[in-house]
Design a protein around this motif. Structure first.
Motif, PDB file in Angstrom:
ATOM      1  N   SER A 233       0.862  -1.177   0.000  1.00  0.00           N
ATOM      2  CA  SER A 233       0.000   0.000   0.000  1.00  0.00           C
ATOM      3  C   SER A 233       0.901   1.230   0.000  1.00  0.00           C
ATOM      4  O   SER A 233       1.759   1.383   0.872  1.00  0.00           O
ATOM      5  CB  SER A 233      -0.900   0.015   1.245  1.00  0.00           C
ATOM      6  OG  SER A 233      -1.790  -1.083   1.225  1.00  0.00           O
ATOM      7  N   ILE A 234       0.711   2.094  -0.979  1.00  0.00           N
ATOM      8  CA  ILE A 234       1.569   3.270  -1.114  1.00  0.00           C
ATOM      9  C   ILE A 234       0.944   4.433  -0.351  1.00  0.00           C
ATOM     10  O   ILE A 234      -0.150   4.894  -0.698  1.00  0.00           O
ATOM     11  CB  ILE A 234       1.743   3.660  -2.590  1.00  0.00           C
ATOM     12  CG1 ILE A 234       2.174   2.449  -3.436  1.00  0.00           C
ATOM     13  CG2 ILE A 234       2.758   4.788  -2.719  1.00  0.00           C
ATOM     14  CD1 ILE A 234       2.248   2.734  -4.918  1.00  0.00           C
ATOM     15  N   TYR A 269      -3.249   1.960  -3.730  1.00  0.00           N
ATOM     16  CA  TYR A 269      -3.037   3.381  -3.422  1.00  0.00           C
ATOM     17  C   TYR A 269      -4.375   4.104  -3.424  1.00  0.00           C
ATOM     18  O   TYR A 269      -5.341   3.666  -4.066  1.00  0.00           O
ATOM     19  CB  TYR A 269      -2.073   4.035  -4.411  1.00  0.00           C
ATOM     20  CG  TYR A 269      -2.578   4.128  -5.834  1.00  0.00           C
ATOM     21  CD1 TYR A 269      -3.174   5.300  -6.309  1.00  0.00           C
ATOM     22  CD2 TYR A 269      -2.454   3.059  -6.714  1.00  0.00           C
ATOM     23  CE1 TYR A 269      -3.628   5.397  -7.610  1.00  0.00           C
ATOM     24  CE2 TYR A 269      -2.913   3.139  -8.014  1.00  0.00           C
ATOM     25  CZ  TYR A 269      -3.500   4.312  -8.456  1.00  0.00           C
ATOM     26  OH  TYR A 269      -3.963   4.395  -9.747  1.00  0.00           O
TER      27      TYR A 269
END
Length: 334
Positions: A233-234, A269
Motif C-alpha cells: 500500500s503506497i 493506493y
C-alpha cells in the motif's frame, strides 16, 4: 442495439468513414496510447481527418510520441466534426477517457466502433470487435490495418510496436503468442523505430522515480502465504516526497511480481475517496481476473484492476488477503 462485427467488417468501417475520433481508457498505458496514436497516424496516412482525444495529461515517458492531441471536446463538436468514433483498449464504459462533456450513453448513441482485447468488455457500443486472444489492442490495430490492404506508415508501426511491447512486458508475459511475434516482426519490417521505443519505455526513468521505487520496496512491501503473495500500500506522503504520479506508474507492480517465490502481487493506493488496486499473477493456474470481478473490477487472467470504496488501506489489504488466500490455498487431495 449492440452487436459484434468481424475483423473485416471493422476494417471496412475505417475505410468508409472520413472524419474519425479515436479514444482510449482513462489513465492510458503504453497500449492505450500506442493503439490510439497509431490508429490516428494510420488513418491520416489514408487521407482521412483523424484526431485523438486525451483529456488528462499523458505519462511523461510517452509525451514525445503524441504530438498535438485534443484535450477537450463538446457534444456539439463531436456531432459536427466526426462521422465515426473508434474506442480502443477500454473494457469498461465508465473508464472511457472522453472528458466531462461526453459520456458512455452519448458515445453509444453515435457511430461507435469498440475495439478491445479484454474479457468481459461491457462498453456495449453499436459495433464491437473483441478478441480476447490478442496480447494488446495494438495487436488488433495491426490486424485491422492489414485487413484494409493499406500500407502501415512508419509512425503507426512505431506506435503499435510500443503498444505491443509494453502490454507483453517485452514479450515476457504469457499473453505473447506466435501471432504476436509475427505481427511485431511485420511492424519492424514496416520501419518501426525499436530503439526509440525501448529507450523511452525502459531507459528514461527520472531519478526521483528510482528513489520512489527504492523506498517503496524498502518500506511498503509485505508478503503472506509463505511468500506467494506480495503486496504494498503506497502512502500519500510517499507520492508527495518524490512528486510521483501514478500516471507514470506503468510497470510499478512488476517490482513486486519480480520477487522470487511470488505468485500473486497487488499494489494499492488511494485516489480521491476510494482505493485503486492493481493485481498480477505469474501463473495461469492462479488467475486474478476472477478476484477482480468479484469485487467489481476486471481485466485479464494475469493482470486485473479494482476500485474499492473502503475506509482505509488496512481494510483493502484484509479483503484482498482473504481473496488471494482462497485462490492460492492448496486443493485437498481426494
Amino acid at each position: 442495439m449492440s452487436k459484434s462485427v468481424s475483423l473485416e467488417e471493422a476494417a471496412g468501417f475505417l475505410l468508409r468513414h472520413q472524419r474519425i475520433l479515436v479514444l482510449a481508457h482513462q489513465k492510458p498505458d503504453g497500449d492505450a496510447l500506442g493503439s490510439v496514436l497509431g490508429m490516428r497516424s494510420f488513418l491520416r496516412n489514408l487521407g482521412k481527418q483523424a484526431d485523438a482525444l486525451f483529456p488528462s495529461p499523458l505519462p511523461e515517458r510517452y509525451r514525445s510520441f503524441a504530438g498535438p492531441v485534443l484535450t477537450a471536446l463538446s457534444r456539439q463538436e463531436a456531432e459536427r466534426n466526426y462521422d465515426l468514433i473508434v474506442l480502443l483498449d477500454c473494457a469498461n464504459a465508465e473508464r472511457i477517457a472522453c472528458g466531462p462533456a461526453l459520456d458512455a450513453d452519448f458515445l453509444r448513441s453515435r457511430n461507435l466502433l469498440n475495439i478491445d482485447h479484454h474479457v468481459g468488455n461491457n462498453v456495449g457500443a453499436p459495433y464491437n470487435y473483441i478478441d480476447s486472444t490478442a496480447s494488446a489492442a495494438s495487436e488488433i490495430a495491426v490486424e485491422l490495418a492489414q485487413a484494409t490492404g493499406k500500407a502501415i506508415p512508419v509512425e503507426a508501426a512505431t506506435l503499435w510496436y510500443l503498444g505491443i511491447l509494453t502490454d507483453t512486458g517485452s514479450f515476457r508475459f504469457t499473453n505473447t503468442t506466435g501471432k504476436t511475434l509475427r505481427l511485431a516482426a511485420d511492424l519492424l519490417d514496416a520501419g518501426a523505430d525499436s530503439e526509440r521505443v525501448v529507450n523511452a519505455v525502459y531507459f528514461s526513468k527520472p531519478r526521483r522515480q528510482q528513489q520512489f521505487e527504492a523506498e517503496l520496496l524498502q518500506s511498503c512491501v509485505k508478503t503472506a502465504l509463505d511468500g506467494r503473495y506480495a503486496y504494498a500500500s503506497i502512502p500519500p506522503e510517499l507520492f508527495a516526497k518524490y512528486d510521483f504520479d501514478m500516471r507514470d506508474g506503468e510497470g510499478l507492480i512488476d517490482l513486486l511480481r519480480e520477487i522470487d517465490g511470488t505468485v500473486v502481487a497487488a499494489l494499492i493506493y488511494r485516489k480521491n475517496d476510494s482505493y485503486k488496486v492493481s493485481m498480477r499473477s505469474k501463473l495461469r493456474e492462479f488467475p486474478v481476473d476472477p478476484i477482480a470481478r468479484s469485487l467489481g473490477g476486471g481485466g485479464h487472467d494475469m493482470a486485473a484492476g479494482i476500485t474499492l470504496a473502503l475506509p482505509d488501506a488496512a481494510a483493502v489489504e484484509a479483503v484482498l488477503l482473504d481473496k488471494v488466500t482462497g485462490l492460492l490455498r492448496p486443493v485437498p487431495e481426494p
